[in-house]
Enzyme design. Structure first.
Site: not given
Length: 339
Positions: A157-159, A161
């Site tokens: 999910p970080y990637g 965003t």
């Protein structure tokens, strides 16, 4: 979009978001050395965050720096960027493993919504250049050196965003009615003094210096390209003046090594063993990162200058200057991040 014409210089009035963080604080210091007037923005407060205070210790004594305590997701950003020539957008919620689950709304708010609000404010106030910190995490699985034109497929999910923030920036820069230009820099695992908790080099060096057992996820054969902080700052400053309208550029350290090799280097530079607990692979961790730096050389004139051994030695020397309480506090925060 590459433009053969060089843009106007960096300028004197600069905004740095995420100024109390690892990269942001080093950038503030470098900008003041150039004689710039810097407005640093961060939602962390130096009065109650000891690591933010430590990162900004030099800047706090510099009359060229004005710090603003604000959250980009709800602050009046038009007021923040008014009069700025260049905005360096370093603020984000970092971390692959912690982006799963309950914390994801903060990643969306801080990495996507805040970026959209900042872009709108920059356009309204006539900012000429925004440089945004992106990440190698946008690539996902790779079988060789990642190039900017390669397909993206983030595994966390970080990637997701960070890729969304990139695309927002490029969409704004490509509008026919805007003077704003954008460079998104895909940083490959930045390390060095002030590195945030939970990052591999900090973990390995703190283990050697304190004797603490730290986690090693996977079999140790996964590869990472590590980039020293001074190289990152060099590339970031160059991005402010590059002849581009809307561009994405890799920033790497020039060498990809296994985690087992990194563990061995940590032992060499400290002269002490590193104690690790082997754990399973974590969701979102990619098998390898490696940067193709061809475009960085062409657009930014960038070539990494710091070898990994030398950079790790410098980081170990910095950690050694901290008090025992500071090291153990950093280690405590670090282990909390990696759990």
């Amino acid at each position: 979009m590459i433009d053969s014409r060089r843009t106007t210089p960096l300028g004197k009035q600069i905004v740095v978001t995420g100024a109390a963080g690892f990269i942001g604080s080093h950038l503030v210091d470098a900008l003041t050395e150039r004689g710039c007037q810097v407005m640093g923005v961060d939602r962390r407060n130096v009065t109650d965050d000891p690591f933010a205070a430590m990162n900004l210790a030099v800047a706090a004594e510099n009359p060229q720096v004005r710090m603003v305590h604000a959250d980009l997701a709800d602050a009046d950003l038009a007021e923040v960027v008014a009069g700025a020539d260049t905005v360096f957008h370093m603020a984000a919620v970092p971390g692959v493993r912690t982006s799963w689950g309950d914390r994801f709304p903060d990643y969306v708010r801080s990495n996507i919504t805040a970026t959209q609000r900042l872009l709108t404010a920059c356009e309204q106030k006539g900012v000429r250049r925004l440089v945004i910190a992106s990440s190698s995490s946008v690539y996902g699985t790779s079988n060789g050196p990642s190039r900017e034109q390669d397909p993206t497929g983030p595994l966390s999910p970080y990637g997701v965003t960070k890729l969304a923030a990139e695309q927002l920036c490029l969409a704004h820069a490509r509008r026919a009615d805007t003077a704003l230009s954008v460079v998104a820099l895909r940083y490959f695992t930045v390390y060095g003094p002030r590195q945030r908790p939970g990052m591999a080099i900090n973990q390995l060096l703190l283990s050697a210096l304190t004797g603490a057992v730290i986690p090693l996820y996977g079999d140790g054969r996964q590869r990472r390209e590590f980039t020293y902080i001074s190289d990152v700052i060099t590339a970031t400053l160059a991005a402010a003046e590059a002849g581009v309208k809307a561009a994405v550029v890799n920033v790497g350290g020039g060498t990809s090594i296994t985690m087992q090799q990194a563990l061995q280097l940590a032992g060499e530079v400290t002269g002490r063993p590193v104690a690790v607990a082997e754990l399973d692979d974590q969701a979102g961790d990619v098998r390898a990162t490696e940067a193709d730096l061809t475009l960085a050389g062409r657009v930014l004139g960038y070539r990494p200058a710091v070898e990994l051994h030398d950079g790790m030695a410098a980081q170990a020397a910095w950690l050694a200057t901290l008090t025992d309480a500071q090291r153990h506090s950093l280690l405590r925060d670090q282990l909390a991040v990696t759990r």
